[in-house]
Design an enzyme around this catalytic site. Structure first.
Site, PDB file in Angstrom:
ATOM      1  N   LEU A  84       0.799  -1.222   0.000  1.00  0.00           N
ATOM      2  CA  LEU A  84       0.000   0.000   0.000  1.00  0.00           C
ATOM      3  C   LEU A  84       0.836   1.278   0.000  1.00  0.00           C
ATOM      4  O   LEU A  84       0.297   2.375   0.143  1.00  0.00           O
ATOM      5  CB  LEU A  84      -0.979  -0.017   1.178  1.00  0.00           C
ATOM      6  CG  LEU A  84      -1.968  -1.182   1.142  1.00  0.00           C
ATOM      7  CD1 LEU A  84      -2.853  -1.171   2.381  1.00  0.00           C
ATOM      8  CD2 LEU A  84      -2.806  -1.174  -0.124  1.00  0.00           C
ATOM      9  N   CYS A  85       2.145   1.150  -0.177  1.00  0.00           N
ATOM     10  CA  CYS A  85       3.002   2.339  -0.298  1.00  0.00           C
ATOM     11  C   CYS A  85       2.822   2.960  -1.675  1.00  0.00           C
ATOM     12  O   CYS A  85       2.690   2.254  -2.678  1.00  0.00           O
ATOM     13  CB  CYS A  85       4.470   1.961  -0.118  1.00  0.00           C
ATOM     14  SG  CYS A  85       4.951   1.723   1.583  1.00  0.00           S
ATOM     15  N   HIS A  86       2.854   4.279  -1.706  1.00  0.00           N
ATOM     16  CA  HIS A  86       2.773   4.989  -2.981  1.00  0.00           C
ATOM     17  C   HIS A  86       4.122   4.943  -3.689  1.00  0.00           C
ATOM     18  O   HIS A  86       5.158   5.063  -3.026  1.00  0.00           O
ATOM     19  CB  HIS A  86       2.409   6.466  -2.746  1.00  0.00           C
ATOM     20  CG  HIS A  86       1.039   6.662  -2.222  1.00  0.00           C
ATOM     21  ND1 HIS A  86       0.743   6.592  -0.880  1.00  0.00           N
ATOM     22  CD2 HIS A  86      -0.125   6.935  -2.856  1.00  0.00           C
ATOM     23  CE1 HIS A  86      -0.553   6.813  -0.706  1.00  0.00           C
ATOM     24  NE2 HIS A  86      -1.101   7.019  -1.886  1.00  0.00           N
ATOM     25  N   MET A 146       8.789   4.953   5.116  1.00  0.00           N
ATOM     26  CA  MET A 146       8.918   3.565   4.669  1.00  0.00           C
ATOM     27  C   MET A 146      10.139   3.379   3.767  1.00  0.00           C
ATOM     28  O   MET A 146      10.816   2.353   3.816  1.00  0.00           O
ATOM     29  CB  MET A 146       7.649   3.094   3.958  1.00  0.00           C
ATOM     30  CG  MET A 146       6.419   3.059   4.860  1.00  0.00           C
ATOM     31  SD  MET A 146       6.666   2.149   6.407  1.00  0.00           S
ATOM     32  CE  MET A 146       7.085   0.537   5.796  1.00  0.00           C
ATOM     33  N   GLU A 147      10.442   4.396   2.976  1.00  0.00           N
ATOM     34  CA  GLU A 147      11.605   4.322   2.097  1.00  0.00           C
ATOM     35  C   GLU A 147      12.904   4.331   2.906  1.00  0.00           C
ATOM     36  O   GLU A 147      13.837   3.573   2.621  1.00  0.00           O
ATOM     37  CB  GLU A 147      11.566   5.471   1.083  1.00  0.00           C
ATOM     38  CG  GLU A 147      10.509   5.303   0.013  1.00  0.00           C
ATOM     39  CD  GLU A 147       9.053   5.465   0.478  1.00  0.00           C
ATOM     40  OE1 GLU A 147       8.153   5.039  -0.251  1.00  0.00           O
ATOM     41  OE2 GLU A 147       8.812   6.017   1.579  1.00  0.00           O
ATOM     42  N   ASP A 194      23.942 -11.051   3.694  1.00  0.00           N
ATOM     43  CA  ASP A 194      24.092 -11.939   2.540  1.00  0.00           C
ATOM     44  C   ASP A 194      25.554 -12.077   2.121  1.00  0.00           C
ATOM     45  O   ASP A 194      26.017 -13.178   1.846  1.00  0.00           O
ATOM     46  CB  ASP A 194      23.253 -11.425   1.365  1.00  0.00           C
ATOM     47  CG  ASP A 194      23.351 -12.336   0.159  1.00  0.00           C
ATOM     48  OD1 ASP A 194      23.111 -13.556   0.311  1.00  0.00           O
ATOM     49  OD2 ASP A 194      23.679 -11.837  -0.937  1.00  0.00           O
TER      50      ASP A 194
END
Length: 158
Positions: free
Chosen positions: A74-76, A112-113, A127
């Site tokens: 739901l992030c733009h 969020m970014e 990793d």
């Protein structure tokens, strides 16, 4: 205040930001990756056979921020104008501190970014180093600060 990502029927909902003002928005986030002291020294001395771990992780973090809307439903999708990833070594705790910044002029925030950048950066370090240190631990992913928009300025108090 309710959850903005749910409509009146409780269904998933992408927030409509059409009418929101375009403002400068900045978010800073952080995270840590703990490892054996030998692994930390290997990274710090750029002695890993896979190459410069931090430079690869930095690029991955920047890419992660740019792909945030592909990862979190739901992030733009945003036109980021700046993503920054920085590192500091904490030899006492045998960890690498990751700090990120995401910035734009837009109608929705970039927390969020910034969080995605911190997470992907830590995952990339994991990793690249898991063969020499499978017991590494990622923690403390959090928003440090956000600026811009209707809700104003937030700064995490420690």
């Amino acid at each position: 205040m309710g959850f903005t990502h749910l409509n009146e029927q409780g269904e998933a909902n992408m927030v409509d930001v059409t009418e929101k003002a375009v403002t400068q928005r900045i978010a800073r986030a952080s995270g840590r990756i703990y490892m054996k002291p030998e692994t930390l020294a290997l990274i710090k001395d750029n002695g890993h056979k896979k190459g410069d771990v931090l430079q690869v992780a930095r690029i991955a973090g920047i890419q992660g921020a740019k792909k945030c809307s592909d990862l979190i439903p739901l992030c733009h999708p945003l036109m980021l104008t700046k993503v920054q990833v920085d590192f500091s070594f904490n030899e006492a705790d045998s960890c690498i501190n990751i700090t990120t910044l995401a910035k734009l002029a837009g109608q929705t925030g970039v927390e969020m970014e910034a969080l995605t950048a911190a997470s992907i950066t830590a995952l990339t370090i994991f990793d690249m180093c898991k063969a020499v240190d499978p017991g590494m631990r990622i923690s403390d992913i959090k928003v440090l600060e956000k600026q811009g928009g209707k809700s104003g300025h937030f700064k995490l108090s420690d």
